[in-house]
Scaffold this active site. Structure first.
Site, PDB file in Angstrom:
ATOM      1  N   LYS A 128       0.837  -1.213   0.000  1.00 36.04           N
ATOM      2  CA  LYS A 128       0.000   0.000   0.000  1.00 36.04           C
ATOM      3  C   LYS A 128       0.869   1.259   0.000  1.00 36.04           C
ATOM      4  CE  LYS A 128      -2.073  -0.990   3.927  1.00 36.04           C
ATOM      5  NZ  LYS A 128      -1.482  -2.287   4.288  1.00 36.04           N
ATOM      6  N   ARG A 174      -8.784   0.900   9.293  1.00 31.00           N
ATOM      7  CA  ARG A 174      -8.254  -0.436   9.522  1.00 31.00           C
ATOM      8  C   ARG A 174      -9.236  -1.300  10.303  1.00 31.00           C
ATOM      9  NH1 ARG A 174      -2.296   0.569   8.883  1.00 31.00           N
ATOM     10  NH2 ARG A 174      -1.223  -1.415   9.069  1.00 31.00           N
ATOM     11  N   ARG A 191      12.353  -1.551  10.537  1.00 30.42           N
ATOM     12  CA  ARG A 191      11.342  -1.095  11.488  1.00 30.42           C
ATOM     13  C   ARG A 191      11.221  -2.086  12.631  1.00 30.42           C
ATOM     14  NH1 ARG A 191       6.003   0.533   8.165  1.00 30.42           N
ATOM     15  NH2 ARG A 191       5.067  -0.630   9.883  1.00 30.42           N
TER      16      ARG A 191
HETATM   17  P1  AMP Z   1       1.804   0.638   8.769  1.00 25.67           P
HETATM   18  O1  AMP Z   1       2.960   1.555   8.528  1.00 25.67           O
HETATM   19  O2  AMP Z   1       0.613   0.947   7.923  1.00 25.67           O
HETATM   20  O3  AMP Z   1       2.214  -0.808   8.688  1.00 25.67           O
HETATM   21  O4  AMP Z   1       1.318   0.888  10.295  1.00 25.67           O
HETATM   22  C1  AMP Z   1       2.203   0.679  11.372  1.00 25.67           C
HETATM   23  C2  AMP Z   1       1.447   0.592  12.677  1.00 25.67           C
HETATM   24  O5  AMP Z   1       0.763   1.818  12.930  1.00 25.67           O
HETATM   25  C3  AMP Z   1       0.356  -0.470  12.755  1.00 25.67           C
HETATM   26  O6  AMP Z   1       0.867  -1.758  13.070  1.00 25.67           O
HETATM   27  C4  AMP Z   1      -0.507   0.092  13.893  1.00 25.67           C
HETATM   28  O7  AMP Z   1       0.101  -0.099  15.151  1.00 25.67           O
HETATM   29  C5  AMP Z   1      -0.475   1.576  13.594  1.00 25.67           C
HETATM   30  N1  AMP Z   1      -1.576   1.969  12.686  1.00 25.67           N
HETATM   31  C6  AMP Z   1      -1.466   2.359  11.381  1.00 25.67           C
HETATM   32  N2  AMP Z   1      -2.684   2.659  10.878  1.00 25.67           N
HETATM   33  C7  AMP Z   1      -3.576   2.473  11.880  1.00 25.67           C
HETATM   34  C8  AMP Z   1      -4.996   2.592  11.995  1.00 25.67           C
HETATM   35  N3  AMP Z   1      -5.770   2.988  10.958  1.00 25.67           N
HETATM   36  N4  AMP Z   1      -5.576   2.293  13.179  1.00 25.67           N
HETATM   37  C9  AMP Z   1      -4.842   1.912  14.235  1.00 25.67           C
HETATM   38  N5  AMP Z   1      -3.501   1.762  14.195  1.00 25.67           N
HETATM   39  C10 AMP Z   1      -2.867   2.028  13.048  1.00 25.67           C
END
Ligand code: AMP
Length: 211
Positions: free
Chosen positions: A13, A85, A157
């Protein structure tokens, strides 16, 4: 155009969304990036979010909904990546958009087999300075540990460690996958096979946006 991209962690994404946003002029609202910036800047929301993120859990809805509401404007369209999400966030988004007289034009579900997701996440390297992403095997930097674009330091990360990846995939199954049933009959819904090469996935994505 206003677009929502959703799908499991590691499906691409962020990479695909950034390219699409830069080519269409839409603002790329990547929830994970917004949260990581808040953690780095030690804002109140960042301090609340940190432990959830490190554990691979979802940050509480009220925190992320307030953060995204601040970013959504009517100018030039938006591309939401990683928000919503869960179904509660999708409902909050609808209320938020209705309040601004805005609608979603495309809801694109990207999917790939779990094996590809684990492979992509566990090999991922990110530039600390500019945020550009690499992969140890599929798109390695020219010089180990060093960003091709800006020379910044590459890091893994915290939540791309294998134990946390397993947790993120579990959280996805439990909380994010139900969004599919919520969105699949809505106008503008498209499903995309994101298991292939980056350029092939991007071609399918742009087609899904136009068709
Ligand atoms: P990502 O970079 O999209 O993989 O997001 C990293 C982390 O951010 C996720 O594992 C969640 O802990 C948090 N996160 C990102 N988007 C959301 C969301 N819409 N709702 C809640 N937590 C989120």
């Amino acid at each position: 155009m206003n677009i929502v991209l959703f799908g499991p962690p590691g499906v691409g994404k962020g990479t695909q969304g950034e390219r699409l946003a830069s080519e269409t002029g839409a603002s790329h609202l990547a929830m994970g990036d917004i949260l990581r910036a808040a953690v780095r800047d030690e804002t109140e929301a960042g301090l609340q979010a940190r432990a959830f993120m490190d554990a691979g859990k979802l940050v509480p809805d009220e925190v992320v909904v307030a953060m995204i509401e601040d970013k959504i404007t009517g100018d030039g369209g938006f591309l939401l990546d990683g928000f919503p999400r869960n179904v509660a966030q999708a409902e909050a988004l609808e209320v938020m958009l209705a309040g601004h007289d805005m609608t979603i034009d495309r809801i694109i579900f990207m999917d790939a087999p779990e094996k590809n997701l684990i492979d992509r996440l566990s090999g991922r390297l990110i530039c600390r300075a500019c945020g550009f992403g690499f992969h140890r095997h599929y798109s390695p930097p020219r010089e180990t540990g060093c960003c091709d674009r800006c020379g910044g330091e590459l890091y893994q990360r915290e939540d791309d460690r294998e134990d946390v990846i397993a947790n993120r995939l579990h959280v996805y199954q439990e909380q994010t996958q139900p969004l599919l049933a919520y969105y699949q009959d809505k106008q503008g819904f498209r499903k995309l096979d994101a298991s292939g090469e980056m350029d092939a996935v991007y071609a399918a994505l742009t087609k899904a946006v136009k068709d």
